[in-house]
Design an enzyme around this catalytic site. Structure first.
Site, PDB file in Angstrom:
ATOM      1  CE1 TYR A  89      -3.801   2.315   0.428  1.00  0.00           C
ATOM      2  CE2 TYR A  89      -2.671   3.138   2.365  1.00  0.00           C
ATOM      3  CZ  TYR A  89      -3.671   3.253   1.425  1.00  0.00           C
ATOM      4  OH  TYR A  89      -4.541   4.307   1.485  1.00  0.00           O
TER       5      TYR A  89
ATOM      6  CB  THR B 222       1.238   4.513   4.151  1.00  0.00           C
ATOM      7  OG1 THR B 222       0.493   3.328   4.487  1.00  0.00           O
ATOM      8  CG2 THR B 222       0.287   5.623   3.747  1.00  0.00           C
ATOM      9  CE  LYS B 223       0.773  -1.359   5.481  1.00  0.00           C
ATOM     10  NZ  LYS B 223      -0.362  -0.441   5.311  1.00  0.00           N
ATOM     11  CG  ASN B 224       8.377  -0.329   6.003  1.00  0.00           C
ATOM     12  OD1 ASN B 224       7.333   0.150   6.420  1.00  0.00           O
ATOM     13  ND2 ASN B 224       9.410  -0.569   6.796  1.00  0.00           N
TER      14      ASN B 224
END
Length: 407
Positions: free
Chosen positions: A196, A198-200
């Protein structure tokens, strides 16, 4: 795999926010890969997906990777791969994203909510045993590495009287990390990752299921695309066969070559991005240590594993004269974005009707959720921005900053 790229891009704040909470950085290499796929004439599931699955599985120490449309879809498919009777009990933390619990329900299973520890934000063997005593032995369990902090998967599975092949790990926050010496991505029935925005490892959307079981991997590849025995790529290749079978109910949950090509390029940056996240977390620790009413996030010992630092969640203690929501408002006044992870699912009306909650309630999650505050943490966050966030929090904690009349 391609050569690692060690540079972290310079921070570029949004025009209207001095320190945004999140930043979805799509590297130049990923943009070029997307353009290559767009020009190829084939953008859905194909060669790029296969290559991404293999490269990602190698990165996380798993034998097999199956690319899917989201981590939520991955959790549902992983649970369905266990072939459990309808309504079987599945333990899950109440401090998790709502989609992770919806995945259990969509798989036709019954979520049992487990309370969490105030320091780690995750279930403990004791809270797992409480849930088992209340409702009986579960058929499966989902374990979340909340915020990127490695959960003790073996201890939690033992407390639930489950073998690890009946555990689905929700690693949406935990790409690139370890529990003890075991990479998050191997050693359980299935591990589910999120890409997604916002993920790393951000792609915007998408997910991956990793497993060491070849039969499960093959089932997942069919089930992610309606249960079909051959996807369009294999049917439309020169010499491909147009016939296929549908042997079980599946989902439309495949990943596209467009996403996969971007993912392959983003993956080359992951080690550098992870190092930068760890640097930011250490800098926050220095800035915030000792501030009254502000408790720093839990840090695992080296023996416990490695933190992925997907989130940097502090705890704001009202007893020290600081209200969490007031702190959020004051940070917003100073153009600092924040968030809260998460509203416990038992506090949401749908899940109060459709999950099992221990008779004594979930007091740990209730108390913790009133204190949680996630600060910005992402690779393009500059040292100056980290210091600015720390300075504002220090002003608030030490009573030197008053709100400027905003209602």
């Amino acid at each position: 795999m391609t050569t690692r790229i060690n540079a972290v891009p310079r921070a570029v704040p949004a025009d209207d926010v001095a320190v945004p909470f999140a930043d979805c950085y799509i590297s130049d290499e990923a943009q070029a890969a997307a353009l290559r796929v767009l020009r190829s004439g084939w953008v859905t599931t194909g060669r790029e997906v296969v290559a991404f699955e293999n490269e990602f599985a190698a990165e996380v120490g798993a034998d097999h990777g199956v690319a899917v449309s989201s981590c939520t879809a991955g959790i549902e498919l992983a649970l369905r791969s266990f072939d459990l009777p309808a309504g079987s009990l599945v333990l899950t933390s109440t401090l998790t994203f709502c989609g992770a619990v919806q995945a259990i329900l969509h798989a036709g299973l019954q979520p049992v909510l487990v309370d969490v520890d105030m320091e780690t934000g995750m279930p403990t063997p004791a809270t797992v045993r409480d849930a088992v005593r209340a409702f009986g032995r579960p058929a499966a369990m989902t374990i979340v590495h909340w915020a990127g902090d490695p959960a003790d998967v073996s201890a939690l599975a033992d407390a639930a009287v489950l073998s690890r092949d009946r555990v689905v790990v929700d690693a949406a926050h935990a790409v690139g990390t370890y529990t003890g010496a075991i990479p998050v991505g191997s050693g359980c029935g299935a591990t589910c990752f999120s890409f997604y925005a916002t993920k790393n490892l951000p792609l915007g959307e998408g997910g991956m299921v990793t497993t060491d079981d070849p039969d499960r991997a093959e089932w997942l590849r069919r089930a992610r695309l309606h249960g079909m025995t051959a996807d369009a790529w294999r049917r439309y290749l020169p010499g491909g066969k147009w016939r296929y079978n549908v042997a079980e109910a599946g989902l439309k949950a495949n990943m596209t070559d467009l996403q996969a090509a971007m993912g392959r390029a983003q993956l080359t940056h992951l080690p550098a991005w992870q190092r930068r996240r760890a640097e930011i977390a250490a800098r926050y620790d220095e800035q915030l240590a000792g501030l009254p009413g502000i408790l720093l996030p839990h840090r695992p010992s080296p023996a416990d594993g490695l933190h992925a630092w997907h989130l940097y969640p502090v705890r704001v203690q009202p007893a020290d004269g600081i209200d969490r929501d007031g702190v959020i408002a004051q940070l917003a006044d100073r153009a600092v974005g924040t968030s809260v992870h998460f509203i416990p699912v038992h506090q949401l009306s749908y899940f109060r009707r459709h999950t099992l909650i221990p008779p004594g309630g979930l007091a740990g999650a209730d108390a913790l959720s009133e204190q949680l505050l996630s600060l910005p943490i992402y690779p393009r966050l500059s040292d100056d921005q980290v210091d600015a966030v720390g300075a504002v929090l220090a002003d608030i904690a030490l009573g030197r900053f008053s709100r400027r009349g905003r209602q």
